[in-house]
Design a protein around this motif. Structure first.
Motif, PDB file in Angstrom:
ATOM      1  N   GLY A   6       0.828  -1.263   0.078  1.00 36.36           N
ATOM      2  CA  GLY A   6      -0.023   0.107   0.017  1.00 36.36           C
ATOM      3  C   GLY A   6       0.835   1.379   0.083  1.00 36.36           C
ATOM      4  N   GLU A   7       2.126   0.969  -0.234  1.00 39.89           N
ATOM      5  CA  GLU A   7       2.856   2.354  -0.131  1.00 39.89           C
ATOM      6  C   GLU A   7       3.107   2.946  -1.851  1.00 39.89           C
ATOM      7  OE1 GLU A   7       4.230   4.264   2.107  1.00 39.89           O
ATOM      8  OE2 GLU A   7       3.673   2.758   3.756  1.00 39.89           O
ATOM      9  N   ASN A   8       3.461   4.222  -2.025  1.00 38.79           N
ATOM     10  CA  ASN A   8       3.684   4.765  -3.301  1.00 38.79           C
ATOM     11  C   ASN A   8       4.974   4.079  -3.855  1.00 38.79           C
ATOM     12  OD1 ASN A   8       5.011   6.123  -1.045  1.00 38.79           O
ATOM     13  ND2 ASN A   8       6.147   7.403  -2.989  1.00 38.79           N
ATOM     14  N   THR A   9       5.038   4.194  -5.158  1.00 37.48           N
ATOM     15  CA  THR A   9       6.094   3.750  -5.837  1.00 37.48           C
ATOM     16  C   THR A   9       7.087   5.209  -5.934  1.00 37.48           C
ATOM     17  OG1 THR A   9       5.326   4.623  -8.137  1.00 37.48           O
ATOM     18  CG2 THR A   9       4.918   2.250  -7.586  1.00 37.48           C
ATOM     19  N   LEU A  10       8.539   4.696  -6.075  1.00 42.08           N
ATOM     20  CA  LEU A  10       9.654   5.478  -5.827  1.00 42.08           C
ATOM     21  C   LEU A  10       9.921   6.017  -7.432  1.00 42.08           C
ATOM     22  CD1 LEU A  10      11.744   3.967  -3.340  1.00 42.08           C
ATOM     23  CD2 LEU A  10      10.046   5.640  -3.041  1.00 42.08           C
ATOM     24  N   GLU A  11      10.186   6.987  -7.642  1.00 45.54           N
ATOM     25  CA  GLU A  11      10.837   7.618  -9.018  1.00 45.54           C
ATOM     26  C   GLU A  11      12.344   7.751  -8.754  1.00 45.54           C
ATOM     27  OE1 GLU A  11       9.136  11.387 -10.296  1.00 45.54           O
ATOM     28  OE2 GLU A  11       7.271  11.056  -9.288  1.00 45.54           O
ATOM     29  N   THR A  12      12.928   7.352 -10.181  1.00 44.48           N
ATOM     30  CA  THR A  12      14.376   7.497 -10.073  1.00 44.48           C
ATOM     31  C   THR A  12      14.782   8.986 -10.088  1.00 44.48           C
ATOM     32  OG1 THR A  12      14.547   7.460 -12.373  1.00 44.48           O
ATOM     33  CG2 THR A  12      14.708   5.424 -11.209  1.00 44.48           C
ATOM     34  N   ASN A  13      15.847   9.298  -9.231  1.00 43.53           N
ATOM     35  CA  ASN A  13      16.264  10.401  -9.224  1.00 43.53           C
ATOM     36  C   ASN A  13      18.065  10.588  -9.493  1.00 43.53           C
ATOM     37  OD1 ASN A  13      18.213  12.475  -7.227  1.00 43.53           O
ATOM     38  ND2 ASN A  13      16.194  13.331  -7.337  1.00 43.53           N
ATOM     39  N   THR A  14      18.134  11.366 -10.281  1.00 41.30           N
ATOM     40  CA  THR A  14      19.323  11.597 -11.199  1.00 41.30           C
ATOM     41  C   THR A  14      20.705  11.617 -10.113  1.00 41.30           C
ATOM     42  OG1 THR A  14      18.586  12.452 -13.298  1.00 41.30           O
ATOM     43  CG2 THR A  14      20.921  12.705 -12.797  1.00 41.30           C
ATOM     44  N   LEU A  15      20.558  12.759  -9.089  1.00 44.41           N
ATOM     45  CA  LEU A  15      21.663  12.968  -8.218  1.00 44.41           C
ATOM     46  C   LEU A  15      21.736  11.754  -7.392  1.00 44.41           C
ATOM     47  CD1 LEU A  15      23.529  14.550  -6.973  1.00 44.41           C
ATOM     48  CD2 LEU A  15      21.941  15.674  -5.600  1.00 44.41           C
ATOM     49  N   ALA A  16      20.752  10.988  -6.869  1.00 49.10           N
ATOM     50  CA  ALA A  16      20.524   9.958  -6.116  1.00 49.10           C
ATOM     51  C   ALA A  16      21.341   8.898  -6.833  1.00 49.10           C
ATOM     52  CB  ALA A  16      19.168   9.555  -5.561  1.00 49.10           C
ATOM     53  N   THR A  17      21.279   8.619  -8.067  1.00 46.11           N
ATOM     54  CA  THR A  17      21.731   7.713  -8.784  1.00 46.11           C
ATOM     55  C   THR A  17      23.137   7.754  -9.121  1.00 46.11           C
ATOM     56  OG1 THR A  17      19.625   7.182 -10.055  1.00 46.11           O
ATOM     57  CG2 THR A  17      21.477   6.452 -11.028  1.00 46.11           C
ATOM     58  N   ASN A  18      23.506   9.125  -9.125  1.00 45.43           N
ATOM     59  CA  ASN A  18      24.940   9.379  -9.432  1.00 45.43           C
ATOM     60  C   ASN A  18      25.625   9.144  -8.069  1.00 45.43           C
ATOM     61  OD1 ASN A  18      24.588  10.094 -12.093  1.00 45.43           O
ATOM     62  ND2 ASN A  18      24.418  12.169 -11.598  1.00 45.43           N
ATOM     63  N   LEU A  19      25.061   9.588  -7.074  1.00 43.59           N
ATOM     64  CA  LEU A  19      25.868   9.275  -5.540  1.00 43.59           C
ATOM     65  C   LEU A  19      25.802   7.964  -5.524  1.00 43.59           C
ATOM     66  CD1 LEU A  19      23.886  12.356  -3.685  1.00 43.59           C
ATOM     67  CD2 LEU A  19      26.504  12.105  -4.411  1.00 43.59           C
ATOM     68  N   ALA A  20      24.680   7.117  -5.887  1.00 44.52           N
ATOM     69  CA  ALA A  20      24.954   5.590  -5.412  1.00 44.52           C
ATOM     70  C   ALA A  20      26.011   5.073  -6.238  1.00 44.52           C
ATOM     71  CB  ALA A  20      23.444   5.002  -5.802  1.00 44.52           C
ATOM     72  N   ASN A  21      26.213   5.484  -7.442  1.00 47.81           N
ATOM     73  CA  ASN A  21      27.171   4.746  -8.427  1.00 47.81           C
ATOM     74  C   ASN A  21      28.615   5.287  -7.859  1.00 47.81           C
ATOM     75  OD1 ASN A  21      25.980   3.335 -10.550  1.00 47.81           O
ATOM     76  ND2 ASN A  21      24.984   5.083 -11.153  1.00 47.81           N
ATOM     77  N   GLU A  22      28.695   6.385  -7.527  1.00 43.01           N
ATOM     78  CA  GLU A  22      29.831   6.917  -7.140  1.00 43.01           C
ATOM     79  C   GLU A  22      30.495   6.014  -5.539  1.00 43.01           C
ATOM     80  OE1 GLU A  22      29.734  10.943  -6.202  1.00 43.01           O
ATOM     81  OE2 GLU A  22      29.293  11.583  -8.140  1.00 43.01           O
ATOM     82  N   HIS A  23      29.239   5.715  -4.703  1.00 43.15           N
ATOM     83  CA  HIS A  23      29.489   5.061  -3.529  1.00 43.15           C
ATOM     84  C   HIS A  23      29.876   3.662  -3.944  1.00 43.15           C
ATOM     85  CE1 HIS A  23      29.961   4.104   0.619  1.00 43.15           C
ATOM     86  NE2 HIS A  23      28.853   3.283   0.405  1.00 43.15           N
TER      87      HIS A  23
END
Length: 170
Positions: free
Chosen positions: A60-77
């Motif tokens: 019953g939760e909302n879906t998540l949208e991708t975020n460019t900065l979060a994706t870049n930070l996730a890849n960097e980490h």
């Protein structure tokens, strides 16, 4: 059958895009194997997002949208963890602060893992861990997913979650 066709279609589109976008670059020319590996990683991240959103919908939760900065930070980490040969949340406060400052986030969270060979395996591991599950099911609106394979062929994963302040509250 439709799922297999969809995955095959997405993979072929990704490979074509990667080959086109890199074939004109003097900085980086990918071999077919490298293009396939990059497409596999993109597909893994997409599958993780799909599993996250399917799980969230099932509770019953909302879906998540991708975020460019979060994706870049996730890849960097994820690259950082490979360089350290260890999984960690090192410097998460800095990633969180950037999301708060640059994306107007009101809350953030992070999941990391390594060694799983598929999106389903890593998601099962995260969902079986109370802390990771809490992030996946948490009060967030956006996500960034990093998937990187080290030189030994082992995948490392990072999910970064954020809740963006709605425009009504700005």
């Amino acid at each position: 059958m439709k799922s297999l066709f969809s995955k095959t279609y997405v993979l072929s589109i990704c490979i074509t895009f990667l080959m086109i976008s890199t074939s004109c670059s003097k900085d980086e020319v990918l071999t077919n194997e490298e293009a396939i590996e990059k497409a596999e990683i993109l597909t893994l991240a997409d599958e993780i997002l799909q599993i996250v959103n399917n799980h969230r919908l099932s509770i019953g939760e909302n879906t998540l949208e991708t975020n460019t900065l979060a994706t870049n930070l996730a890849n960097e980490h994820t690259e950082y963890m490979i360089a350290q040969n260890d999984i960690s949340h090192d410097d998460f406060n800095q990633r969180s602060d950037r999301l708060i400052d640059e994306e107007n986030a009101t809350r953030t969270g992070e999941n990391v893992a390594y060694g799983q060979r598929s999106a389903q395996q890593v998601m099962t591991a995260w969902l079986n861990s109370p802390g990771h599950r809490k992030n996946i099911e948490g009060d967030f609106t956006h996500i960034g997913i990093g998937v990187v394979k080290n030189d030994a062929g082992v995948y490392y994963f990072t999910q970064i979650f954020l809740k963006k302040r709605s425009n009504n509250n700005a």
